[in-house]
Motif scaffolding. Structure first.
Motif, short mmCIF file in Angstrom:
data_model
loop_
_atom_site.label_atom_id
_atom_site.label_comp_id
_atom_site.label_asym_id
_atom_site.label_seq_id
_atom_site.Cartn_x
_atom_site.Cartn_y
_atom_site.Cartn_z
N ILE A 165 0.84 -1.20 0.00
CA ILE A 165 0.00 0.00 0.00
C ILE A 165 0.87 1.25 0.00
CG2 ILE A 165 -1.97 -1.11 1.11
CD1 ILE A 165 -1.03 0.08 3.76
N LEU A 179 -8.30 3.64 -5.03
CA LEU A 179 -7.58 2.49 -5.59
C LEU A 179 -7.89 2.26 -7.07
CD1 LEU A 179 -7.67 -0.16 -2.72
CD2 LEU A 179 -6.13 1.77 -3.03
N THR A 232 -2.73 -0.44 -5.63
CA THR A 232 -2.62 -1.36 -4.51
C THR A 232 -2.04 -2.67 -5.01
OG1 THR A 232 -3.80 -2.62 -2.81
CG2 THR A 232 -5.00 -2.15 -4.82
N TYR A 254 -2.89 -5.56 -3.73
CA TYR A 254 -3.73 -6.63 -3.19
C TYR A 254 -4.41 -7.50 -4.25
CZ TYR A 254 -3.08 -4.78 1.51
OH TYR A 254 -2.55 -4.38 2.71
N GLN A 264 -7.84 -4.26 -7.56
CA GLN A 264 -7.19 -3.47 -8.61
C GLN A 264 -8.19 -3.15 -9.72
OE1 GLN A 264 -4.10 -6.24 -9.47
NE2 GLN A 264 -2.74 -5.49 -7.86
#
Length: 334
Positions: free
Chosen positions: A18, A129, A134, A136, A141
């Motif tokens: 992050i 985001l 990010t 993740y 995304q």
């Protein structure tokens, strides 16, 4: 929670996933959206804020603290949030609704389209985001959010480069007839455009930096990277690059962009989005409509699900880092 997210266990790795998108040496502004919304709300009692369980992660928590009677926590229900925001707009309020880009687009498209866009209600979706901001993984995304939304009539789409843009977009969005969607940069947001002769205007692309050797048409955080790459190319390679920033993706300023591209210079687009359905294809369509044959290199994300991992590593891997932009421009000159 996705399996990918669950495997992030160490603080060091989590921080990298992050990480701030600001390159080293670039000044930042903390939570420009939250502060801009509070400033607008102080002048306009119609402003209300909503979130889908993500106030802290979209900087909406600042508004919630300052205006608790005008803040609405909707829980993990993005469709309900947008429907409620549309109802508020219908009775004269000006709602700003925050969530992550993936949830605003993949989950709540129909509500944004029929509850807000079709009746032209001023519902402002502020979506954190966007693209690759990010590590993740695909569940978080939003690499295709612009492609999902570009075909929606009467929707204005903003892709701010930095805090200067965010601060300009908030009051501008409140004044627009119809809904808006902003690809929000949150947290410690880069502040770079005030180093140039730049002022945000709705629907206007701006030549932020002139250059005789190449031109990059960019949006979002890739304008920061394009500007940093242009300065590096100038100082280290004596290559002068023009950077054209498109803070508004819809409506799109075709005239300014085409005028900059219709030259002998090497040309590129740069976007924090898949090369399918975003800035690159918008620019290509503008050129084709005018009968201009021009090779344009696309700097952006591939048409695939993006890996999870440390954010700086992913930006290098997928060509969004400043050094990657420098390399693409140099390769395009030969």
């Amino acid at each position: 929670m996705s399996t990918t997210t669950a495997t992030v266990t160490t603080p060091q790795r989590s921080a990298a996933m992050i990480a701030s998108i600001a390159d080293a040496g670039v000044p930042t502004t903390s939570a420009p959206f939250g502060h801009a919304l509070n400033a607008l709300a102080a002048r306009d009692p119609r402003i209300v804020g909503l979130t889908a369980d993500l106030a802290k992660y979209t900087d909406m928590h600042l508004f919630a603290a300052e205006y608790p009677d005008r803040f609405f926590e909707m829980g993990m229900a993005e469709q309900v949030m947008i429907g409620a925001a549309a109802g508020m707009a219908a009775v004269g309020l000006v709602p700003f609704a925050s969530t992550y880009s993936v949830f605003a687009t993949r989950r709540a498209y129909d509500f944004l389209c029929l509850d807000a866009a079709e009746p032209k209600l001023n519902v402002n979706i502020v979506a954190a985001l966007p693209g690759l901001t990010t590590g993740y993984g695909p569940s978080h995304q939003a690499t295709e959010d612009v492609a999902i939304l570009r075909g929606m009539p009467d929707l204005t789409i903003f892709d701010p480069a930095d805090a200067v843009d965010v601060e300009g977009i908030v009051p501008a969005a409140a004044a627009i007839e119809g809904p808006t969607y902003t690809r929000l940069l949150r947290g410690k947001v880069p502040r770079i455009l005030d180093q140039y002769d730049y002022t945000f205007e709705v629907g206007k692309a701006k030549v932020v930096r002139p250059g005789d050797d190449a031109v990059i048409v960019s949006s979002g955080l890739m304008t920061m990277r394009a500007l940093l790459a242009a300065e590096k190319l100038s100082s280290e390679h004596k290559v002068e690059v023009s950077v054209v920033h498109c803070a508004t993706l819809k409506p799109f300023d075709e005239e300014t962009v085409v005028a900059e591209l219709d030259t002998d210079r090497a040309a590129f687009t740069a976007e924090n989005h898949t090369v399918v359905g975003g800035l690159f294809e918008t620019v290509a369509a503008a050129l084709v409509k005018r009968g201009i044959g021009k090779k344009v290199g696309a700097i952006g994300l591939p048409d695939e699900f993006i890996d999870a991992g440390a954010l700086p590593t992913l930006h290098d891997r997928y060509g969004l880092s400043t050094d990657s932009v420098v390399a693409r421009v140099l390769a395009g000159l030969h």
